[in-house]
Design an enzyme around this catalytic site. Structure first.
Site, PDB file in Angstrom:
ATOM      1  N   GLY A 117     -54.210  -4.152  19.734  1.00 33.23           N
ATOM      2  CA  GLY A 117     -53.369  -5.242  20.240  1.00 33.23           C
ATOM      3  C   GLY A 117     -52.051  -4.743  20.785  1.00 33.23           C
ATOM      4  O   GLY A 117     -52.003  -3.785  21.567  1.00 33.23           O
ATOM      5  N   GLY A 118     -50.963  -5.396  20.337  1.00 35.13           N
ATOM      6  CA  GLY A 118     -49.634  -5.019  20.829  1.00 35.13           C
ATOM      7  C   GLY A 118     -49.303  -3.561  20.540  1.00 35.13           C
ATOM      8  O   GLY A 118     -48.495  -2.953  21.234  1.00 35.13           O
ATOM      9  N   GLY A 352     -54.246  14.111  56.076  1.00 34.83           N
ATOM     10  CA  GLY A 352     -53.201  13.341  55.408  1.00 34.83           C
ATOM     11  C   GLY A 352     -52.764  14.011  54.121  1.00 34.83           C
ATOM     12  O   GLY A 352     -51.607  13.896  53.700  1.00 34.83           O
ATOM     13  N   ALA A 353     -53.693  14.739  53.501  1.00 34.38           N
ATOM     14  CA  ALA A 353     -53.359  15.392  52.235  1.00 34.38           C
ATOM     15  C   ALA A 353     -52.273  16.460  52.445  1.00 34.38           C
ATOM     16  O   ALA A 353     -51.485  16.727  51.540  1.00 34.38           O
ATOM     17  CB  ALA A 353     -54.602  16.003  51.608  1.00 34.38           C
TER      18      ALA A 353
HETATM   19  C1  HXC Z   1     -51.922  -8.047   9.114  1.00 30.96           C
HETATM   20  C2  HXC Z   1     -53.394  -6.315   9.008  1.00 30.96           C
HETATM   21  C3  HXC Z   1     -53.483  -6.276  10.423  1.00 30.96           C
HETATM   22  C4  HXC Z   1     -52.718  -7.215  11.155  1.00 30.96           C
HETATM   23  C5  HXC Z   1     -54.741  -4.736   9.624  1.00 30.96           C
HETATM   24  N1  HXC Z   1     -54.193  -5.342   8.570  1.00 30.96           N
HETATM   25  N2  HXC Z   1     -54.343  -5.293  10.772  1.00 30.96           N
HETATM   26  N3  HXC Z   1     -52.613  -7.184   8.385  1.00 30.96           N
HETATM   27  N4  HXC Z   1     -51.964  -8.076  10.469  1.00 30.96           N
HETATM   28  N5  HXC Z   1     -52.737  -7.222  12.477  1.00 30.96           N
HETATM   29  C6  HXC Z   1     -54.396  -5.044   7.161  1.00 30.96           C
HETATM   30  C7  HXC Z   1     -55.795  -5.348   6.693  1.00 30.96           C
HETATM   31  O1  HXC Z   1     -55.900  -6.696   6.319  1.00 30.96           O
HETATM   32  C8  HXC Z   1     -55.923  -4.427   5.501  1.00 30.96           C
HETATM   33  O2  HXC Z   1     -55.254  -4.995   4.411  1.00 30.96           O
HETATM   34  C9  HXC Z   1     -55.127  -3.207   5.939  1.00 30.96           C
HETATM   35  O3  HXC Z   1     -54.268  -3.653   6.977  1.00 30.96           O
HETATM   36  C10 HXC Z   1     -56.000  -2.108   6.477  1.00 30.96           C
HETATM   37  O4  HXC Z   1     -56.864  -2.645   7.489  1.00 30.96           O
HETATM   38  P1  HXC Z   1     -58.406  -2.302   7.564  1.00 30.96           P
HETATM   39  O5  HXC Z   1     -59.030  -3.285   8.471  1.00 30.96           O
HETATM   40  O6  HXC Z   1     -58.975  -2.198   6.170  1.00 30.96           O
HETATM   41  O7  HXC Z   1     -58.362  -0.853   8.209  1.00 30.96           O
HETATM   42  P2  HXC Z   1     -59.392  -0.182   9.237  1.00 30.96           P
HETATM   43  O8  HXC Z   1     -60.785  -0.432   8.804  1.00 30.96           O
HETATM   44  O9  HXC Z   1     -58.923   1.225   9.381  1.00 30.96           O
HETATM   45  O10 HXC Z   1     -59.209  -0.936  10.613  1.00 30.96           O
HETATM   46  C11 HXC Z   1     -57.990  -0.853  11.309  1.00 30.96           C
HETATM   47  C12 HXC Z   1     -57.963  -1.900  12.442  1.00 30.96           C
HETATM   48  C13 HXC Z   1     -58.319  -3.282  11.907  1.00 30.96           C
HETATM   49  C14 HXC Z   1     -58.971  -1.453  13.518  1.00 30.96           C
HETATM   50  C15 HXC Z   1     -56.557  -1.813  13.056  1.00 30.96           C
HETATM   51  O11 HXC Z   1     -57.519  -3.535  10.742  1.00 30.96           O
HETATM   52  C16 HXC Z   1     -58.095  -4.371  12.885  1.00 30.96           C
HETATM   53  O12 HXC Z   1     -58.938  -4.582  13.769  1.00 30.96           O
HETATM   54  N6  HXC Z   1     -56.994  -5.106  12.701  1.00 30.96           N
HETATM   55  C17 HXC Z   1     -56.681  -6.241  13.519  1.00 30.96           C
HETATM   56  C18 HXC Z   1     -56.307  -5.825  14.907  1.00 30.96           C
HETATM   57  C19 HXC Z   1     -55.857  -6.995  15.701  1.00 30.96           C
HETATM   58  O13 HXC Z   1     -56.667  -7.756  16.217  1.00 30.96           O
HETATM   59  N7  HXC Z   1     -54.504  -7.217  15.694  1.00 30.96           N
HETATM   60  C20 HXC Z   1     -53.847  -8.311  16.309  1.00 30.96           C
HETATM   61  C21 HXC Z   1     -53.862  -8.042  17.789  1.00 30.96           C
HETATM   62  S1  HXC Z   1     -53.013  -9.212  18.705  1.00 30.96           S
HETATM   63  P3  HXC Z   1     -55.706  -4.766   2.891  1.00 30.96           P
HETATM   64  O14 HXC Z   1     -54.807  -5.687   2.130  1.00 30.96           O
HETATM   65  O15 HXC Z   1     -57.155  -5.139   2.840  1.00 30.96           O
HETATM   66  O16 HXC Z   1     -55.462  -3.317   2.648  1.00 30.96           O
HETATM   67  C22 HXC Z   1     -51.549  -8.509  19.024  1.00 30.96           C
HETATM   68  C23 HXC Z   1     -50.699  -9.384  19.834  1.00 30.96           C
HETATM   69  C24 HXC Z   1     -49.693  -8.634  20.677  1.00 30.96           C
HETATM   70  O17 HXC Z   1     -51.233  -7.441  18.637  1.00 30.96           O
HETATM   71  C25 HXC Z   1     -50.153  -8.602  22.055  1.00 30.96           C
HETATM   72  C26 HXC Z   1     -49.102  -8.165  22.984  1.00 30.96           C
HETATM   73  C27 HXC Z   1     -49.606  -7.866  24.359  1.00 30.96           C
END
Ligand code: HXC
Length: 458
Positions: A117-118, A352-353
């Site tokens: 994401g961000g 051109g290059a």
């Molecule tokens: C809160 C989060 C989190 C998030 C992960 N965690 N991402 N908590 N907000 N965005 C937490 C999990 O709940 C978990 O907590 C711990 O972090 C570890 O995550 P895991 O999933 O167990 O780790 P892993 O298997 O290594 O996977 C990592 C990951 C996955 C690929 C990053 O966590 C994931 O897909 N997260 C969400 C990504 C996402 O969609 N983010 C939002 C995007 S939108 P616990 O308590 O279980 O340890 C965005 C908007 C901005 O960013 C856009 C601007 C252009």
């Protein structure tokens, strides 16, 4: 370090950690000030809350104000899901500072864990992204979301691993074996860069003589003009201590970009690579080089351009992909660049290059050629086939005309006569001649007409 998040929902009010998943501060690398933030995946997956964002923004503002590079060690699941729009706002605050810092201080991102994401868009707005092999990922949406939306099954590594981003997407500029290598290489990389757009990269003491000759360069160009050779040999042989920090080495390999030092000074190198696609310019190589030229120009890093280019790559894939606009990026970048520019044509500079590759016409400061240079609108065979289309069946005639064209243009003298080259140099003296040229340019002042900014064909 005492900052905590302010989220009140989902039981988060009882779940706070000092620092809120990001360590921010300043320090010295190679004895120069830098600002840095490092995300901690063990705290809510390194996700970004508004408090976490405000800590990053604070060091970004300090980096801009105090003119020091900004380093991000990224390891984050993106916007903190429990916080909602405030975390999105936090990201936008970071993105804004990325844009404001661009061209003021170097910004480097080191991706050291899964980033989603961000967490990938802020690095994307920085100057360079490096990744750690097998443990870092970058994607806008992870494999689970991809499967739900597009039914594609893909692993995190395939979707956004270091290999993907250094070979396919070109999002990353390089990758390293492990965290320690990555951090050490970052230090080395930083040593090439100035602290900001108003300071100069530091000069490094060298024992490599500026007069060192490389006899092997006299035979680098094969007798047969259709045979390739490795342009890296030239780069390495002229660089101080033969050290070359290459960027994007596994992407668009028909062009080489990276940093060397010449007599201790940082020099950005852009070079056609005859080993791949005969060194043709195409969409990917033009984009790759254009961004690098702009970085060097923004930070007043002199550019050495090594030319062996048979032209732009023809074909429908290139035309449909927008080679016109993408090739123009490199043309535009070189044309607007006011940093010192030294160019050396080793062999082909066609069409051109020729113009694009830091030619005299684009304000090349010192333009040299080896005696093996060929500068023409196109190769002799192609030229004759167009000029004498009706006589293509007459082999003797075509061979004669081809020879005539080659005799006229397959050398650097026509261009030199017109003043488009400043000199024709002996290959083994290249290091000395190039160093001399750059040393005369060290106080170069050139200003483009006043404007808000140019509209590079993005
Ligand atoms: C809160 C989060 C989190 C998030 C992960 N965690 N991402 N908590 N907000 N965005 C937490 C999990 O709940 C978990 O907590 C711990 O972090 C570890 O995550 P895991 O999933 O167990 O780790 P892993 O298997 O290594 O996977 C990592 C990951 C996955 C690929 C990053 O966590 C994931 O897909 N997260 C969400 C990504 C996402 O969609 N983010 C939002 C995007 S939108 P616990 O308590 O279980 O340890 C965005 C908007 C901005 O960013 C856009 C601007 C252009």
């Amino acid at each position: 370090m005492f900052v905590v998040h302010t989220i009140k929902d989902f039981g988060m009010e009882n779940n706070t950690y000092s620092g809120d998943g990001v360590i921010t501060g300043s320090g010295k690398v190679n004895n120069r000030l830098i600002y840095i933030y490092a995300q901690d995946f063990t705290v809510f997956g390194g996700s970004l809350s508004s408090a976490h964002a405000s800590k990053i923004v604070k060091v970004m503002k300090l980096a801009i104000q105090n003119r020091a590079p900004l380093i991000g060690l990224n390891d984050s699941g993106g916007a903190r899901i429990q916080e909602g729009v405030e975390s999105l706002g936090g990201y936008a605050d970071v993105f804004l500072q990325n844009a404001l810092a661009s061209g003021v201080v170097p910004q480097i991102s080191l991706i050291m864990g899964p980033c989603a994401g961000g967490a990938v868009y802020s690095p994307a707005m920085t100057d360079f992204i490096f990744m750690v092999k097998n443990t870092s990922y970058m994607f806008v949406t992870g494999p689970d979301v991809v499967k739900t939306v597009t039914s594609e099954e893909v692993t995190a590594e395939e979707l956004g691993g270091a290999l993907t981003h250094t070979t396919k997407s070109s999002v990353a500029d390089g990758c390293f074996e492990n965290d320690i290598d990555a951090l050490l290489e970052m230090r080395r990389f930083l040593s090439y860069l100035p602290s900001s757009n108003i300071s100069k990269a530091s000069t490094r003491h060298t024992t490599d003589s500026i007069r060192r000759q490389t006899a092997s360069l006299d035979t680098l160009i094969p007798d047969n003009p259709n045979l390739p050779y490795d342009m890296k040999e030239l780069i390495i042989s002229i660089a101080d201590e033969s050290i070359y920090f290459e960027l994007q080495k596994d992407y668009a390999k028909n062009i080489l970009i990276g940093f060397i030092r010449l007599n201790g000074e940082t020099i950005g190198v852009v070079a056609n690579q005859p080993l791949v696609l005969a060194g043709c310019l195409d969409i990917d190589s033009s984009r790759k080089a254009a961004r690098f030229v702009r970085f060097c120009d923004a930070f007043n890093i002199p550019i050495l351009t090594l030319v062996d280019v048979p032209g732009f790559l023809p074909g429908t894939a290139q035309e449909y992909g927008g080679i016109i606009k993408n090739g123009a990026k490199l043309l535009f970048a070189y044309a607007e660049a006011t940093t010192p520019k030294v160019t050396l044509i080793t062999r082909k500079a066609y069409g051109g290059a020729y113009d694009v590759m830091s030619s005299k016409h684009l304000r090349g400061d010192a333009n040299y050629a080896w005696p093996t240079a060929e500068i023409a609108v196109m190769g002799a065979k192609g030229a004759v086939e167009i000029l004498h289309r009706k006589k293509i069946g007459d082999k003797k005639f075509i061979d004669e005309k081809t020879q005539e064209y080659e005799d006229k243009f397959a050398n650097p003298f026509k261009a030199a006569e017109r003043g488009f080259l400043d000199d024709i140099i002996i290959p083994k003296n290249t290091r000395y001649r190039v160093i001399q040229a750059f040393s005369k340019l060290k106080d170069k002042k050139l200003k483009n007409p006043d404007k808000k900014f140019g509209n590079i064909p993005l």
